[in-house]
Design a protein around this motif. Structure first.
Motif, PDB file in Angstrom:
ATOM      1  N   ASP A  30       0.889  -1.113  -0.014  1.00 60.20           N
ATOM      2  CA  ASP A  30      -0.073  -0.144  -0.033  1.00 60.20           C
ATOM      3  C   ASP A  30       0.895   1.327   0.041  1.00 60.20           C
ATOM      4  O   ASP A  30       2.084   1.115  -0.231  1.00 60.20           O
ATOM      5  CB  ASP A  30      -0.842  -0.158   1.139  1.00 60.20           C
ATOM      6  CG  ASP A  30      -0.363   0.156   2.462  1.00 60.20           C
ATOM      7  OD1 ASP A  30       0.965   0.457   2.531  1.00 60.20           O
ATOM      8  OD2 ASP A  30      -1.178  -0.363   3.545  1.00 60.20           O
ATOM      9  N   ALA A  32       1.877   3.066   2.179  1.00 59.88           N
ATOM     10  CA  ALA A  32       2.808   3.161   3.346  1.00 59.88           C
ATOM     11  C   ALA A  32       3.810   2.060   3.380  1.00 59.88           C
ATOM     12  O   ALA A  32       4.509   1.742   4.460  1.00 59.88           O
ATOM     13  CB  ALA A  32       2.017   3.183   4.701  1.00 59.88           C
ATOM     14  N   TRP A  34       3.303  -1.060   3.317  1.00 60.28           N
ATOM     15  CA  TRP A  34       2.939  -2.144   4.071  1.00 60.28           C
ATOM     16  C   TRP A  34       2.296  -3.349   3.125  1.00 60.28           C
ATOM     17  O   TRP A  34       1.460  -2.989   2.047  1.00 60.28           O
ATOM     18  CB  TRP A  34       1.696  -1.990   5.036  1.00 60.28           C
ATOM     19  CG  TRP A  34       2.254  -1.290   6.353  1.00 60.28           C
ATOM     20  CD1 TRP A  34       2.577  -0.020   6.695  1.00 60.28           C
ATOM     21  CD2 TRP A  34       2.786  -2.143   7.688  1.00 60.28           C
ATOM     22  NE1 TRP A  34       3.056   0.022   8.001  1.00 60.28           N
ATOM     23  CE2 TRP A  34       3.260  -1.006   8.387  1.00 60.28           C
ATOM     24  CE3 TRP A  34       2.809  -3.526   7.893  1.00 60.28           C
ATOM     25  CZ2 TRP A  34       3.609  -1.549   9.785  1.00 60.28           C
ATOM     26  CZ3 TRP A  34       3.099  -3.914   9.122  1.00 60.28           C
ATOM     27  CH2 TRP A  34       3.635  -2.773  10.102  1.00 60.28           C
ATOM     28  N   ARG A  57       8.748  -2.029  -2.114  1.00 58.74           N
ATOM     29  CA  ARG A  57       9.123  -1.070  -1.247  1.00 58.74           C
ATOM     30  C   ARG A  57       9.699   0.069  -1.523  1.00 58.74           C
ATOM     31  O   ARG A  57       9.063   1.146  -1.197  1.00 58.74           O
ATOM     32  CB  ARG A  57       9.945  -1.849   0.031  1.00 58.74           C
ATOM     33  CG  ARG A  57      10.023  -1.224   1.092  1.00 58.74           C
ATOM     34  CD  ARG A  57      10.913  -1.883   2.208  1.00 58.74           C
ATOM     35  NE  ARG A  57      11.087  -1.379   3.252  1.00 58.74           N
ATOM     36  CZ  ARG A  57      10.693  -0.431   4.417  1.00 58.74           C
ATOM     37  NH1 ARG A  57       9.206  -0.942   4.449  1.00 58.74           N
ATOM     38  NH2 ARG A  57      10.867   0.192   5.293  1.00 58.74           N
ATOM     39  N   LEU A  61       7.949   3.807  -1.247  1.00 59.86           N
ATOM     40  CA  LEU A  61       8.683   4.907  -0.213  1.00 59.86           C
ATOM     41  C   LEU A  61       9.183   5.971  -0.879  1.00 59.86           C
ATOM     42  O   LEU A  61       9.182   7.117  -0.399  1.00 59.86           O
ATOM     43  CB  LEU A  61       9.986   3.970   0.389  1.00 59.86           C
ATOM     44  CG  LEU A  61       9.464   3.149   1.396  1.00 59.86           C
ATOM     45  CD1 LEU A  61      10.685   2.542   2.250  1.00 59.86           C
ATOM     46  CD2 LEU A  61       8.571   3.653   2.509  1.00 59.86           C
ATOM     47  N   PHE A  62       9.655   5.864  -2.130  1.00 55.19           N
ATOM     48  CA  PHE A  62      10.068   7.102  -2.992  1.00 55.19           C
ATOM     49  C   PHE A  62       9.077   7.507  -4.236  1.00 55.19           C
ATOM     50  O   PHE A  62       9.330   8.496  -4.722  1.00 55.19           O
ATOM     51  CB  PHE A  62      11.538   6.967  -3.507  1.00 55.19           C
ATOM     52  CG  PHE A  62      12.469   7.028  -2.338  1.00 55.19           C
ATOM     53  CD1 PHE A  62      12.932   8.215  -1.791  1.00 55.19           C
ATOM     54  CD2 PHE A  62      12.704   5.716  -2.007  1.00 55.19           C
ATOM     55  CE1 PHE A  62      13.926   8.065  -0.857  1.00 55.19           C
ATOM     56  CE2 PHE A  62      13.622   5.701  -0.627  1.00 55.19           C
ATOM     57  CZ  PHE A  62      14.114   7.136  -0.156  1.00 55.19           C
ATOM     58  N   GLN A  63       7.877   6.903  -4.106  1.00 53.04           N
ATOM     59  CA  GLN A  63       6.947   7.151  -5.284  1.00 53.04           C
ATOM     60  C   GLN A  63       7.629   7.448  -6.668  1.00 53.04           C
ATOM     61  O   GLN A  63       7.326   8.363  -7.205  1.00 53.04           O
ATOM     62  CB  GLN A  63       6.062   8.503  -4.770  1.00 53.04           C
ATOM     63  CG  GLN A  63       5.286   8.162  -3.611  1.00 53.04           C
ATOM     64  CD  GLN A  63       4.417   9.325  -2.947  1.00 53.04           C
ATOM     65  OE1 GLN A  63       3.954  10.170  -3.673  1.00 53.04           O
ATOM     66  NE2 GLN A  63       4.263   9.434  -1.712  1.00 53.04           N
ATOM     67  N   LEU A  82      21.784   6.208  -1.125  1.00 59.53           N
ATOM     68  CA  LEU A  82      20.357   6.257  -0.957  1.00 59.53           C
ATOM     69  C   LEU A  82      19.873   4.624  -0.827  1.00 59.53           C
ATOM     70  O   LEU A  82      18.685   4.517  -0.129  1.00 59.53           O
ATOM     71  CB  LEU A  82      19.539   7.001  -2.241  1.00 59.53           C
ATOM     72  CG  LEU A  82      17.968   7.376  -2.014  1.00 59.53           C
ATOM     73  CD1 LEU A  82      17.865   8.013  -0.779  1.00 59.53           C
ATOM     74  CD2 LEU A  82      17.599   7.898  -3.137  1.00 59.53           C
ATOM     75  N   THR A  85      19.460   3.109   2.515  1.00 61.61           N
ATOM     76  CA  THR A  85      18.551   3.576   3.581  1.00 61.61           C
ATOM     77  C   THR A  85      17.322   2.704   3.717  1.00 61.61           C
ATOM     78  O   THR A  85      16.950   1.683   2.886  1.00 61.61           O
ATOM     79  CB  THR A  85      18.069   4.887   3.289  1.00 61.61           C
ATOM     80  OG1 THR A  85      17.192   4.866   1.934  1.00 61.61           O
ATOM     81  CG2 THR A  85      19.245   6.033   2.986  1.00 61.61           C
ATOM     82  N   ASN A  86      16.602   2.666   4.535  1.00 62.03           N
ATOM     83  CA  ASN A  86      15.265   2.064   4.607  1.00 62.03           C
ATOM     84  C   ASN A  86      15.175   0.468   4.770  1.00 62.03           C
ATOM     85  O   ASN A  86      14.459  -0.133   4.053  1.00 62.03           O
ATOM     86  CB  ASN A  86      14.333   2.692   3.668  1.00 62.03           C
ATOM     87  CG  ASN A  86      13.917   3.932   3.797  1.00 62.03           C
ATOM     88  OD1 ASN A  86      13.019   4.343   4.607  1.00 62.03           O
ATOM     89  ND2 ASN A  86      14.413   4.953   2.943  1.00 62.03           N
TER      90      ASN A  86
END
Lengths: 133, 133, 133, 133
Positions: A30, A32, A34, A57, A61-63, A82, A85-86
């Motif tokens: 989704d 977010a 998830w 993901r 996260l970065f659209q 970059l 990250t995450n």
């Protein structure tokens, strides 16, 4: 991202993968990041479970499609590291941003297990179900 | 780094981001790289939460702006893989060392969500609040 | 565990959850505890994504329903702290071992999001699809 | 959860903590448990940074106050080990679900650093700002 839409997208992705005679994992998340739906086809290597999830993901996260993300997170890109990250992101194609017909952000899909161009093609076929919903 | 100073810096950063019409995350950490203040503006992509934190962390841990760190922790830099230490660091701009007017080290700020030059500009505006305190 | 069987089990689980008017996550893993299928129903709390996966993982790794595992991995059980191995396991019901009609081990299913007895009931309904395959 | 509401809640929480003469960390997350705002008061022990975040995360992921969660995840509760899922959750008070006046779920707040009853009291004061918004 409703489950009904995600399941329609999954069905379309699996059908296209069978048509191309490849075995992939498909992850749909989704807005977010998830998880909503995941499936692994028989014969897909186990390593692509996580790859498909990281592609989805990264896109959420970065659209931004994971293929576009690649040019930024590269050692010669504008944002080297970059991708670290995450919890680790994916800097190659197969993660696509899912948008509604009005352009609103719905989530992302990640496909992995075939050649990158096939992964992208499968994700694109699935995407049509999002537009139709 | 007192909370009152960090909140002043945050206010200034948010005002500057609004003026530039961008949506960012702002992280401020103390000299031990522990978080003091964090905020995510509406509309900032979720991936930049961690990026802003890693920029601040990188600057604090090496007492060096993350843009300068980039020249070291790069495949062609003098300390390639330095960026992989400390749970992952950030090799591009937007993480700035915070110093008092007498030059003493106070902590670091990380801004992420806009173009790198805007992230840096926002962090610099916030920095003036540190000097004023 | 073939994808076709896992998808049949998923369909049955989702139908039973709708009949009970609850929103759950369903995870199905193979004999090596690798994910085959996952789905999150609209309205399921996000925390149960991981719970459903850990229930399936627990059942697969010890070839034991997570409700039975609970009597072992408990401060008063015979193997207290067993639940802290393998990245964390789940000591309550809703993770079931999937077996073929000849008793051979096929994988596990984890359901989470409703009351524990409903989670178990949903997993049992899904199980019938495994037997039928 | 908009940043403006989260900042109002943060202000109210900090004011109440000062009134009680305690030093706390305050974390506010959105419905998907992503951070919106965080602050650490001068003098708060560093260990409570993560505690405040986990309290907010626990409340958001299960849409349940962390004090209520405690009765489930306890060795004698109905879901022992539930607190070991999702990267570790928090089974004591100070994490509260944030709801709008119409009852819709907005996110969660976690407060840590004082006695648990004070942490809860501070979070409750902050909550009034959510209702007013």
């Amino acid at each position: 991202m409703q489950l009904s839409m995600a399941l329609s997208m999954l069905d379309a992705a699996l059908a296209e993968a069978r048509r191309l005679n490849v075995n992939v994992c498909v992850s749909i998340v989704d807005t977010a990041a998830w998880p909503v739906v995941f499936a692994r086809m028989d014969g897909a290597p186990l390593g692509v479970v996580d790859v498909s999830q990281k592609k989805a993901r990264t896109a959420a996260l970065f659209q931004m499609d994971s293929a576009d993300f690649a040019s930024k997170g590269h050692p010669n890109g504008e944002a080297y590291t970059l991708e670290n990250t995450n919890g680790g992101l994916t800097s190659f194609g197969g993660g696509l941003v899912i948008k509604a017909t009005d352009g609103s952000f719905l989530g992302a899909i990640g496909v992995s297990g075939a050649k990158t161009e096939d992964d992208i093609a499968i994700a694109r076929v699935a995407m049509k179900q999002a537009v139709n919903n």
